[in-house]
Each structure stands twice: as C-alpha cells, then as structure tokens.
Design an enzyme around this catalytic site. Structure first.
Site, PDB file in Angstrom:
ATOM      1  N   TRP A   1      38.904  37.311  33.907  1.00 14.83           N
ATOM      2  CA  TRP A   1      38.536  35.887  34.017  1.00 14.83           C
ATOM      3  C   TRP A   1      39.344  35.448  32.949  1.00 14.83           C
ATOM      4  O   TRP A   1      39.595  35.394  31.428  1.00 14.83           O
ATOM      5  CB  TRP A   1      37.558  34.553  33.809  1.00 14.83           C
ATOM      6  CG  TRP A   1      36.480  35.505  34.412  1.00 14.83           C
ATOM      7  CD1 TRP A   1      35.485  36.114  35.178  1.00 14.83           C
ATOM      8  CD2 TRP A   1      35.635  33.976  35.581  1.00 14.83           C
ATOM      9  NE1 TRP A   1      34.646  35.182  36.474  1.00 14.83           N
ATOM     10  CE2 TRP A   1      34.724  34.091  36.325  1.00 14.83           C
ATOM     11  CE3 TRP A   1      35.926  32.580  35.254  1.00 14.83           C
ATOM     12  CZ2 TRP A   1      34.157  33.680  37.278  1.00 14.83           C
ATOM     13  CZ3 TRP A   1      35.525  31.687  35.926  1.00 14.83           C
ATOM     14  CH2 TRP A   1      34.268  32.275  37.565  1.00 14.83           C
TER      15      TRP A   1
ATOM     16  N   LEU B   1      35.867  31.691  27.373  1.00 12.51           N
ATOM     17  CA  LEU B   1      35.594  30.640  28.532  1.00 12.51           C
ATOM     18  C   LEU B   1      36.025  29.226  28.902  1.00 12.51           C
ATOM     19  O   LEU B   1      36.071  28.727  27.648  1.00 12.51           O
ATOM     20  CB  LEU B   1      33.815  30.670  28.137  1.00 12.51           C
ATOM     21  CG  LEU B   1      32.590  32.327  27.644  1.00 12.51           C
ATOM     22  CD1 LEU B   1      32.161  32.607  27.145  1.00 12.51           C
ATOM     23  CD2 LEU B   1      32.389  32.005  29.453  1.00 12.51           C
ATOM     24  N   ILE B   2      35.411  28.305  30.089  1.00 16.48           N
ATOM     25  CA  ILE B   2      36.446  27.115  29.783  1.00 16.48           C
ATOM     26  C   ILE B   2      35.179  26.544  30.611  1.00 16.48           C
ATOM     27  O   ILE B   2      34.525  26.906  31.245  1.00 16.48           O
ATOM     28  CB  ILE B   2      37.690  26.965  30.581  1.00 16.48           C
ATOM     29  CG1 ILE B   2      38.835  28.175  30.031  1.00 16.48           C
ATOM     30  CG2 ILE B   2      38.230  25.618  30.789  1.00 16.48           C
ATOM     31  CD1 ILE B   2      40.257  28.265  30.096  1.00 16.48           C
TER      32      ILE B   2
ATOM     33  N   SER C   1      31.528  22.593  35.475  1.00 19.34           N
ATOM     34  CA  SER C   1      30.971  21.853  36.003  1.00 19.34           C
ATOM     35  C   SER C   1      28.967  22.221  36.224  1.00 19.34           C
ATOM     36  O   SER C   1      28.496  21.728  37.030  1.00 19.34           O
ATOM     37  CB  SER C   1      30.800  21.041  37.811  1.00 19.34           C
ATOM     38  OG  SER C   1      31.600  22.331  38.474  1.00 19.34           O
ATOM     39  N   THR C   2      29.090  23.365  36.261  1.00 20.55           N
ATOM     40  CA  THR C   2      28.025  23.997  36.000  1.00 20.55           C
ATOM     41  C   THR C   2      27.802  24.630  34.420  1.00 20.55           C
ATOM     42  O   THR C   2      28.436  23.848  33.701  1.00 20.55           O
ATOM     43  CB  THR C   2      27.698  25.476  36.664  1.00 20.55           C
ATOM     44  OG1 THR C   2      29.011  26.346  35.723  1.00 20.55           O
ATOM     45  CG2 THR C   2      28.496  25.468  38.448  1.00 20.55           C
TER      46      THR C   2
ATOM     47  N   HIS D   1      26.889  27.064  33.770  1.00 20.53           N
ATOM     48  CA  HIS D   1      27.108  28.802  33.613  1.00 20.53           C
ATOM     49  C   HIS D   1      28.100  28.733  32.405  1.00 20.53           C
ATOM     50  O   HIS D   1      27.203  29.582  31.050  1.00 20.53           O
ATOM     51  CB  HIS D   1      28.126  29.429  34.114  1.00 20.53           C
ATOM     52  CG  HIS D   1      27.208  29.963  35.246  1.00 20.53           C
ATOM     53  ND1 HIS D   1      25.910  29.288  36.582  1.00 20.53           N
ATOM     54  CD2 HIS D   1      27.678  31.360  35.681  1.00 20.53           C
ATOM     55  CE1 HIS D   1      25.911  29.897  37.118  1.00 20.53           C
ATOM     56  NE2 HIS D   1      26.448  31.448  36.858  1.00 20.53           N
TER      57      HIS D   1
ATOM     58  N   ARG E   1      44.747  27.572  21.848  1.00 20.15           N
ATOM     59  CA  ARG E   1      44.689  28.461  20.953  1.00 20.15           C
ATOM     60  C   ARG E   1      45.262  30.042  21.346  1.00 20.15           C
ATOM     61  O   ARG E   1      45.221  30.881  20.118  1.00 20.15           O
ATOM     62  CB  ARG E   1      43.283  28.840  20.896  1.00 20.15           C
ATOM     63  CG  ARG E   1      41.761  27.459  20.724  1.00 20.15           C
ATOM     64  CD  ARG E   1      41.003  27.556  20.722  1.00 20.15           C
ATOM     65  NE  ARG E   1      40.512  25.686  20.315  1.00 20.15           N
ATOM     66  CZ  ARG E   1      39.934  25.186  20.397  1.00 20.15           C
ATOM     67  NH1 ARG E   1      38.245  25.740  21.059  1.00 20.15           N
ATOM     68  NH2 ARG E   1      39.180  24.166  20.328  1.00 20.15           N
TER      69      ARG E   1
HETATM   70  N1  RBF Z   1      33.606  34.230  32.765  1.00 25.51           N
HETATM   71  C1  RBF Z   1      35.088  34.555  31.662  1.00 25.51           C
HETATM   72  O1  RBF Z   1      34.714  34.681  31.150  1.00 25.51           O
HETATM   73  N2  RBF Z   1      34.981  32.721  31.976  1.00 25.51           N
HETATM   74  C2  RBF Z   1      34.500  31.791  32.261  1.00 25.51           C
HETATM   75  O2  RBF Z   1      34.623  30.495  31.895  1.00 25.51           O
HETATM   76  C3  RBF Z   1      33.556  32.256  32.867  1.00 25.51           C
HETATM   77  N3  RBF Z   1      33.177  30.571  34.188  1.00 25.51           N
HETATM   78  C4  RBF Z   1      31.981  31.664  34.996  1.00 25.51           C
HETATM   79  C5  RBF Z   1      31.699  30.476  35.401  1.00 25.51           C
HETATM   80  C6  RBF Z   1      30.857  30.863  36.546  1.00 25.51           C
HETATM   81  C7  RBF Z   1      29.890  29.276  37.238  1.00 25.51           C
HETATM   82  C8  RBF Z   1      30.287  31.902  36.814  1.00 25.51           C
HETATM   83  C9  RBF Z   1      28.924  31.824  37.962  1.00 25.51           C
HETATM   84  C10 RBF Z   1      30.833  32.723  35.888  1.00 25.51           C
HETATM   85  C11 RBF Z   1      31.352  32.771  34.777  1.00 25.51           C
HETATM   86  N4  RBF Z   1      32.259  34.023  34.603  1.00 25.51           N
HETATM   87  C12 RBF Z   1      32.782  33.383  33.314  1.00 25.51           C
HETATM   88  C13 RBF Z   1      31.955  35.022  34.974  1.00 25.51           C
HETATM   89  C14 RBF Z   1      30.701  35.785  33.836  1.00 25.51           C
HETATM   90  O3  RBF Z   1      31.034  36.417  32.608  1.00 25.51           O
HETATM   91  C15 RBF Z   1      30.311  37.046  34.411  1.00 25.51           C
HETATM   92  O4  RBF Z   1      31.301  37.680  34.310  1.00 25.51           O
HETATM   93  C16 RBF Z   1      29.949  37.195  35.662  1.00 25.51           C
HETATM   94  O5  RBF Z   1      28.585  36.196  35.984  1.00 25.51           O
HETATM   95  C17 RBF Z   1      28.882  38.604  36.360  1.00 25.51           C
HETATM   96  O6  RBF Z   1      28.179  39.205  35.237  1.00 25.51           O
END
Ligand code: RBF
Length: 168
Positions: free
Chosen positions: A27, A91-92, A95-96, A98, A137
C-alpha cells in the site's frame, strides 16, 4: 516543520556480519519505495552485505506482524538466522475507521514480536494524517530527512547491542 531523526549515533557500528530482513507492505508503494531506499542506504553505510539483506512484501500493513514472524521462520528453515527485521508500512488516514484499527493492530503486533522473537523488530511504520505528511517523512521532497535511514541505523545498532549473539 522540524523533521527529527535519531540524532548522532553513539558508536561506529560494523554490520558486516549481520543478516537483516525487510518486510514491506505494498500500500502507498511510492512512499514505501523511498523508505526502503533509505533503509538500504544506511544498512550499506554500516557494512551490511547485499547478500545478507532479505526482502519480502505483503499486501498491507495489517499483514506485517504475522508475516514478519513467518518470514523469520521460513528463512530459518533455509539455514538463515536473521539478526533484525524491519517491517515497513505506510498508513494514511482516510475516511473510514480502518486507519485507527490498522494502526493499532500493526503497532501492537510489532511490539509483541519484540517479546516473542529473540531479535529486534524495528518500528518501520508511518502513521500519517495526509499523503503529504507521508511524503515528507519518506524524504520525497528535496532536502527532507528519510525516516527509512533511521530504521536501517536502528536495526544495526539494536542487533549489535541486544541481538541474538550477545554473550557469545
Ligand atoms: N494498508 C496500509 O498499509 N496502509 C493503508 O493506509 C491502508 N489503508 C486501508 C484502508 C482500508 C479502508 C482498507 C480496507 C485497508 C487498508 N489497508 C491499508 C490494507 C490493510 O493493511 C490490509 O492489507 C487489508 O485489510 C487486508 O488484510
């Protein structure tokens, strides 16, 4: 905005005998790629050999703690004993909810690995409110500090000071 680093390192570490694992999420891959570059720069600066750096990827940050543990086991079966692992994720906030949940579980998971495994697991995860913060960063804007470099330096220092070979 002040971007702080680790400060001056306390010793001139020799990482030439270290084996380091890098496990990264896919991601936000542009930012991830820059952080990996920063890590590799510092590992090489401390003498870690190319052949002793093991890289694997996972879909997202949530997968990092589990995969880091299994990565260590997998390499161990091949006779490769890692001295430290650097899980890397970005991780950014979206709007959820998550963001909060994944930040929390990833951070706790990585912290727990430090208790479970006998080697240092570095916290190579950026938790950012905006993409711009993450780019800053990761040193993606000219003149800015790449936090990946700190993680590479921390892995070498922690492996040498507190790693699996202490007392040998
Ligand atoms: N994984 C990341 O590494 N960075 C993110 O910003 C990130 N945002 C997510 C947002 C949503 C709505 C979802 C459903 C998943 C996101 N994930 C993100 C993926 C998460 O870490 C993971 O790979 C998945 O949920 C599958 O287990």
């Amino acid at each position: 905005m002040a971007i702080k680093g680790l400060g001056k390192i306390d010793q001139n570490y020799d990482g030439s005998n270290l084996k380091i694992g890098i496990i990264h999420a896919r991601w936000n891959s542009t930012i991830i790629d820059s952080l990996i570059k920063g890590v590799l720069l510092k590992l090489k600066h401390y003498g870690v050999k190319d052949g002793n750096i093991f890289i694997e990827s996972v879909p997202g940050s949530f997968e990092l703690p589990f995969a880091a543990r299994r990565f260590k086991d997998k390499l161990s079966l091949e006779g490769i004993e890692l001295d430290a692992i650097i899980p890397i994720g970005v991780l950014i906030k979206g709007s959820t909810m998550h963001f909060e949940y994944i930040c929390d579980s990833t951070t706790n998971g990585i912290m727990r690995l430090n208790d479970i495994l006998s080697i240092p697991i570095i916290f190579g995860v950026l938790t950012c409110l905006t993409e711009e913060q993450a780019e800053i960063r990761a040193g993606l804007k000219p003149g800015l500090h790449n936090h990946g470099e700190d993680w590479g330096a921390a892995a070498v220092e922690m492996a040498i000071k507190f790693g699996k070979d202490i007392g040998k």
